[in-house]
Design an enzyme around this catalytic site. Structure first.
Site, PDB file in Angstrom:
ATOM      1  CB  ALA A  67      44.630  34.687  34.972  1.00 56.20           C
ATOM      2  N   GLY A 110      41.827  37.722  31.373  1.00 57.89           N
ATOM      3  CA  GLY A 110      43.248  39.120  32.589  1.00 57.89           C
ATOM      4  C   GLY A 110      44.248  39.886  31.968  1.00 57.89           C
ATOM      5  CD  GLU A 113      39.569  41.701  33.836  1.00 59.89           C
ATOM      6  OE1 GLU A 113      40.490  40.387  34.115  1.00 59.89           O
ATOM      7  OE2 GLU A 113      38.594  41.168  34.817  1.00 59.89           O
ATOM      8  CD  GLU A 133      38.356  35.719  32.016  1.00 59.88           C
ATOM      9  OE1 GLU A 133      37.233  36.244  30.909  1.00 59.88           O
ATOM     10  OE2 GLU A 133      39.444  36.642  32.345  1.00 59.88           O
TER      11      GLU A 133
END
Lengths: 259, 257
Positions: A67, A110, A113, A133
């Site tokens: 992200a 991300g 995900e 993360e």
């Protein structure tokens, strides 16, 4: 609502709706606007009766390598709560038609995900997966801890999420994260083949199978089976069920209408 | 730019020469670092279609430099951090790699030769499975490649007895592709490399991968992998050139793409 695509590209291959993440200069790092564009495109394809299946892929060297850090750097908890940015992700789960994720290069954070929000994942053999993360003092926030755990179980999910270590496509295949691994050069071609194969199937069956499989994660076995049965019964109101079964008996190819 | 190796590219052939002559080209941490950089460079450089690894002076390589072996050394960590990346890089290297064994190849020097795709051996050169003489096991994928090349029983004998293998013996065992006489050494190595560098490089890379897979996969999986590889080869420019040359009854001119 987002209408102009600046961070993604959409295209059609007959009944296949293709979404290409298109920020190759940052390895397709996701940001709020990009996710909104993805969701908008998915919903548009979902309403378009001529689209039977969707593909999400990345342009350049990665599917999506995480992200946009800059966007989050100075945010506080309250900003995040008030903005409620992850609500767009919930809408991906409401898409009725199957979504194929074609993964190559990096599938991190991300981006991972987003991949886990798809229904079937295909990967190039040199794809690297990971949830970095933990190394940034944060954690996955768009389903990473939930979807990965349901998919591969407690032990392996803990290993990858707590260490932030990267792992290979072969490992992802072993864990059951992806359905197939292909040489990178053939990923597009093989994705297209699978998308076309699904697109040829009766659309209502595809739709209700997808719904029922997802219920397996959400409901008890008994409730899931009740739900499955209702979908099974429901298909007997479709024209395609009549046509499909009749064609089978008459030993000819069925002509499905998606009705 | 390098201190412990030479690296040059000429007419499609890259050549890495291990260059610690006074130490019989024994490996050190810095040599491994430089070797890795050169391998990556040769892998990336599209002009390179064949790689030669050889030694300067009398030896190919005497293996790990024992001057660096101390009591505090973590042997496993040395393998993981220094040897493993090189062995993996060579295995995934998509162009043919020739070990030009100019002289003695001992210990991990022998292993390096085993990790290459072709072995050309100078008539006076020798292989030595030196590890057992210092109470260690053959490392750097030595025991991975050796039984595949010469069979389990012979691999066991070489590893445990650690006797020298002459070039002639190596040829009989099937350990090397060619034994080359002293006077023809430079020329024959260059000719062999030139021949490889003019072949359809992409197909060679695919052949290399598939041969590796023949050891790892069962037949149905292997055939599936084969179908993918043939599809990739079938999409290559060199395949089109091959077909065209066949039709036009001329020698194909492959570009490696």
């Amino acid at each position: 609502m987002v209408n102009n695509e600046t961070m993604i590209k959409t295209a059609r291959d007959n009944a296949v709706g293709i979404i290409t993440l298109n920020r190759p200069e940052v390895l397709n790092a996701l940001n709020i606007k990009m996710v909104a564009e993805i969701v908008f495109a998915l919903e548009r394809f979902d309403r378009d009766e001529t689209v039977k299946v969707m593909v999400i892929q990345g342009a350049g060297r990665a599917f999506a390598a995480g992200a946009d850090i800059d966007e989050m750097l100075d945010k506080g908890s309250i900003d995040l709560e008030l903005h409620n940015q992850f609500t767009d992700w919930d809408r991906i789960a409401k898409i009725k038609k199957p979504i194929i994720g074609a993964l190559h290069g990096f599938v991190l954070g991300g981006g991972f995900e987003l991949a886990l929000s798809c229904d079937i994942l295909l990967a190039g053999q040199n794809t690297e997966f990971g949830f970095p993360e933990v190394g940034l003092g944060i954690m996955p926030g768009a389903g990473g801890t939930q979807r990965l755990t349901k998919l591969i179980g407690h032990q392996r999910a803990m290993k990858w999420l707590l260490t932030g270590a990267r792992f290979s496509a072969a490992e992802a295949m072993n864990c059951g994260i992806v359905s197939s691994v292909f040489p990178d050069e053939l990923l597009k071609e093989e994705t297209k083949k699978m998308a076309r194969a699904i697109a040829e199937k009766p659309a209502l069956s595809v739709r209700l199978i997808k719904e029922s499989v997802h219920k397996a994660n959400e409901l008890s076995l008994f409730e899931g089976m009740q739900q499955e049965r209702k979908n099974f019964y429901l298909l007997f109101s479709s024209e395609d069920q009549k046509e499909g079964m009749r064609a089978f008996k008459e030993r000819r190819k069925a002509d499905f209408k998606g009705r | 730019m390098f201190e412990t190796i030479f690296y040059e590219v000429r007419e499609g052939v890259a050549k890495i020469t291990l260059n610690r002559k006074d130490k019989l080209n024994a490996f050190t941490e810095s040599m491994h670092k430089e070797l890795m950089i050169a391998l990556k460079e040769a892998a990336k450089d599209q002009a390179v279609r064949c790689l030669i690894i050889t030694g300067s002076g009398k030896a190919f390589s005497a293996g790990e430099d024992l001057d660096g072996v101390t009591e505090e050394m973590d042997h496993g960590e040395v393998i993981r951090s220094r040897y493993m990346p090189i062995m993996l890089e060579l295995a995934s290297f998509k162009k043919p790699v020739i070990a030009a064994i100019n002289g003695a190849a001992a210990g991990s020097g022998f292993s390096l030769a085993l990790a290459c795709d072709f072995r050309l051996m100078h008539e006076k050169a020798k292989f030595v499975q030196a590890f057992i003489h210092v109470g260690l096991i053959p490392d750097s994928a030595n025991l991975f490649y050796l039984p595949k090349l010469i069979g389990h029983a012979r691999a066991m004998e070489l590893a445990v007895l650690g006797e020298k293998i002459t070039a002639q013996e190596a040829k009989e065992f099937g350990l090397v592709n060619r034994v080359i006489e002293d006077g023809n050494w430079e020329q024959e190595v260059a000719d062999f490399a030139a021949k490889l560098s003019n072949k359809p490089t992409k197909a060679i890379g695919l052949i290399k991968q598939l041969l590796q897979k023949s050891w790892e996969n069962d037949l149905p999986q292997f055939l599936l992998e084969e179908s993918y590889s043939q599809r990739i080869a079938g999409l290559s420019t060199d395949h089109q050139e091959g077909l065209l040359a066949f039709k036009e009854k001329r020698t194909p001119s492959f570009k490696g793409e």
